[in-house]
Motif scaffolding. Sequence first.
Motif, PDB file in Angstrom:
ATOM      1  N   ALA A  29       5.455 -15.445  -4.082  1.00 53.09           N
ATOM      2  CA  ALA A  29       5.981 -14.240  -3.482  1.00 53.09           C
ATOM      3  C   ALA A  29       6.478 -13.277  -4.435  1.00 53.09           C
ATOM      4  CB  ALA A  29       6.965 -14.655  -2.560  1.00 53.09           C
ATOM      5  N   ILE A  30       6.436 -11.664  -4.110  1.00 57.13           N
ATOM      6  CA  ILE A  30       6.832 -10.779  -4.979  1.00 57.13           C
ATOM      7  C   ILE A  30       8.355 -10.279  -4.651  1.00 57.13           C
ATOM      8  CG2 ILE A  30       6.439  -8.519  -5.963  1.00 57.13           C
ATOM      9  CD1 ILE A  30       3.297  -9.295  -5.226  1.00 57.13           C
ATOM     10  N   ASP A  31       9.100 -10.173  -5.531  1.00 60.40           N
ATOM     11  CA  ASP A  31      10.441  -9.851  -5.393  1.00 60.40           C
ATOM     12  C   ASP A  31      11.295 -10.108  -4.134  1.00 60.40           C
ATOM     13  OD1 ASP A  31      12.602  -7.924  -5.643  1.00 60.40           O
ATOM     14  OD2 ASP A  31      11.571  -6.307  -4.912  1.00 60.40           O
ATOM     15  N   VAL A  32      11.484 -11.588  -4.209  1.00 61.44           N
ATOM     16  CA  VAL A  32      12.222 -12.201  -3.182  1.00 61.44           C
ATOM     17  C   VAL A  32      13.791 -11.862  -3.126  1.00 61.44           C
ATOM     18  CG1 VAL A  32      12.867 -14.446  -2.238  1.00 61.44           C
ATOM     19  CG2 VAL A  32      10.576 -14.322  -3.334  1.00 61.44           C
ATOM     20  N   VAL A  33      14.111 -11.211  -1.970  1.00 59.87           N
ATOM     21  CA  VAL A  33      15.648 -10.919  -1.876  1.00 59.87           C
ATOM     22  C   VAL A  33      15.989 -11.637  -0.560  1.00 59.87           C
ATOM     23  CG1 VAL A  33      16.910  -8.734  -1.223  1.00 59.87           C
ATOM     24  CG2 VAL A  33      15.008  -8.474  -2.754  1.00 59.87           C
ATOM     25  N   ALA A  34      17.317 -11.953  -0.793  1.00 66.14           N
ATOM     26  CA  ALA A  34      18.057 -12.777   0.324  1.00 66.14           C
ATOM     27  C   ALA A  34      19.354 -11.851   0.513  1.00 66.14           C
ATOM     28  CB  ALA A  34      18.179 -14.248   0.288  1.00 66.14           C
TER      29      ALA A  34
END
Length: 126
Positions: A29-34
């Motif tokens: 997955a690209i650029d995982v942000v939480a």
Amino acid sequence: MKTKSKKFKEISTPDKLQLVSEWLDEKQAIDVVAIDVTGICPISEIVMVVSAKGVRHAQSLADNTLGNLSRDTIEYLGMEGYQTGDWILLDLNDIIIHIFQEDNREFYNVEGLWSEGTRIELDINR
């Protein structure tokens, strides 16, 4: 009196976030942000946003995440947008995951929508 066995494993939101982050990372997955949206979002504690390289990649990310949740008997509520793969939403109850194609991610700007939330540093390999 017999106690009813639980259908799903009890797991804390931070532990679930760590697992899901690892599963998404494993599938590139690209650029995982939480983003912690506790107190801001009435339906979830964490919003995750990730990008996919294409429709099949987005579907693969969703399939892998739901497959791992099922395998580990972790509850999830549902999924939307799988057929087109442009924007797949996974509802894990306390975590909502948005899987976008990159141009759609910019257009819908979910991170901007939840800018009042607190970004969470993820412990993933990349």
